[in-house]
Scaffold this motif. Structure first.
Motif, PDB file in Angstrom:
ATOM      1  N   ASP A  43       0.873  -1.282   0.038  1.00 24.54           N
ATOM      2  CA  ASP A  43      -0.026   0.018  -0.111  1.00 24.54           C
ATOM      3  C   ASP A  43       0.828   1.130  -0.173  1.00 24.54           C
ATOM      4  N   ASP A  82      -1.031  -5.908  -0.280  1.00 24.28           N
ATOM      5  CA  ASP A  82      -1.610  -5.469   1.087  1.00 24.28           C
ATOM      6  C   ASP A  82      -3.002  -5.268   1.208  1.00 24.28           C
ATOM      7  N   LYS A 112      -1.295  -9.488   3.000  1.00 24.62           N
ATOM      8  CA  LYS A 112      -0.601  -8.917   4.145  1.00 24.62           C
ATOM      9  C   LYS A 112      -1.299  -7.891   4.849  1.00 24.62           C
ATOM     10  N   GLU A 114      -1.434  -5.394   8.452  1.00 27.10           N
ATOM     11  CA  GLU A 114      -0.644  -4.708   9.723  1.00 27.10           C
ATOM     12  C   GLU A 114      -1.171  -4.945  11.110  1.00 27.10           C
ATOM     13  N   HIS A 136       2.713  -7.894   9.732  1.00 26.97           N
ATOM     14  CA  HIS A 136       3.742  -6.746   9.529  1.00 26.97           C
ATOM     15  C   HIS A 136       3.636  -6.231  10.941  1.00 26.97           C
TER      16      HIS A 136
HETATM   17 NA    NA Z   1       2.591  -1.934   3.223  1.00 24.84          NA
END
Ligand code: NA
Ligand code: KIV
Length: 266
Positions: A43, A82, A112, A114, A136
């Motif tokens: 991103d 992402d 992915k 966060e 992440h």
């Molecule tokens: Na990212």
């Protein structure tokens, strides 16, 4: 060349370092693919190609469009997309809907997201439903407003042990790999030891199981280069020189020359 798989990447824990770079477009994916194990549709495209101030305004539709472009340009690397801010935090169910759209509409091998301990139930929910997930942790740019900036993480004892707990929680939830961003070397080492899956570092020393960089940063193409980036080229300088030459040649009528002109019909 057969495409690598997420389980093959997960099995690289403690073996050959994993080579990962970001890609947002088909042509860049084609150029990176032969050299990389993982292509990340990050991103970070918000700042790098859309001129946005942070990653927060990036949408699921943007990630899907670029994810599909990168899958079309790659044959060998695992493509991970992402999950953008707002698409997955509210609940595992909401995360599954967003992740399923990414998987179905891009052909990527996984997503992915966060976050550490707080996101572990979501990681488990997705993985148990067939969607490979990369975690992440450390410096998580979608939390820039809560973190107060992009400084390295884990400098206090409390934060140091929280980040190790994050790594362990994600690995136990079934994460295929974990990106550790912006952490001091000792913490990178401890996180890598604590997680049963590969830890891929960015600004996290060479103690990890692999490395990732934003491609535009390492090629010298983006204006902002953080301290941890090694610049392997100066593409911005080279583009500027090439375009300057083109502009001069148009103005002096040196371009187009005889090689670039269609011959008359005979
Ligand atoms: Na990212
Ligand atoms: O968005 C991105 O490019 C990333 C990498 C820096 C890990 O998340």
């Amino acid at each position: 060349m057969k495409r690598l798989t997420v389980p093959a990447i997960r099995n690289r824990k403690g073996k050959d370092p994993i080579v990962m770079l970001t890609a947002y477009t088909t042509r860049m994916a084609q150029l990176l693919d032969p050299h990389c194990d993982v292509l990340l549709v990050g991103d970070s495209l918000g700042q790098v190609i859309y001129g946005l101030p942070t990653t927060l305004p990036v949408t699921l539709d943007m990630m899907i469009a670029h994810g599909a472009a990168v899958v079309r340009g790659s044959y060998h690397a695992v493509v991970i997309v992402d999950m953008p801010f707002g698409a997955y935090e509210a609940s595992p169910e909401k995360a599954f809907e967003a992740a399923a759209r990414i998987m179905a509409e891009t052909g990527a091998a996984g997503v992915k997201l966060e976050g550490g301990t707080a996101m572990a139930p979501t990681v488990e929910f997705l993985v148990s439903r067939g969607i490979p997930v990369f975690g992440h942790i450390g410096l998580t740019p979608q939390s820039v407003n809560a973190l107060g900036g992009y400084a390295a993480r884990g400098r206090s004892n409390e934060e140091h042990s929280r980040i190790i707990d994050d790594a362990r929680a994600l690995a136990d939830a079934g994460a295929a790999a974990i990106v550790a961003e912006g952490v001091v070397e000792t913490l990178a080492q401890e996180v890598t030891a604590a997680a049963s899956c590969p830890v891929i570092g960015i600004g996290a020393s060479n103690q990890c199981d692999g490395q990732v960089l934003v491609t535009e940063d390492m090629l010298g193409l983006f204006e902002r280069t953080p301290r941890f980036v090694k610049r392997y080229d100066d593409l911005a300088g080279r583009i500027s020189a090439a375009v300057g030459t083109y502009a001069d040649e148009v103005r002096s009528r040196a371009f187009p020359g005889s090689d670039q002109v269609y011959a008359p019909r005979d």
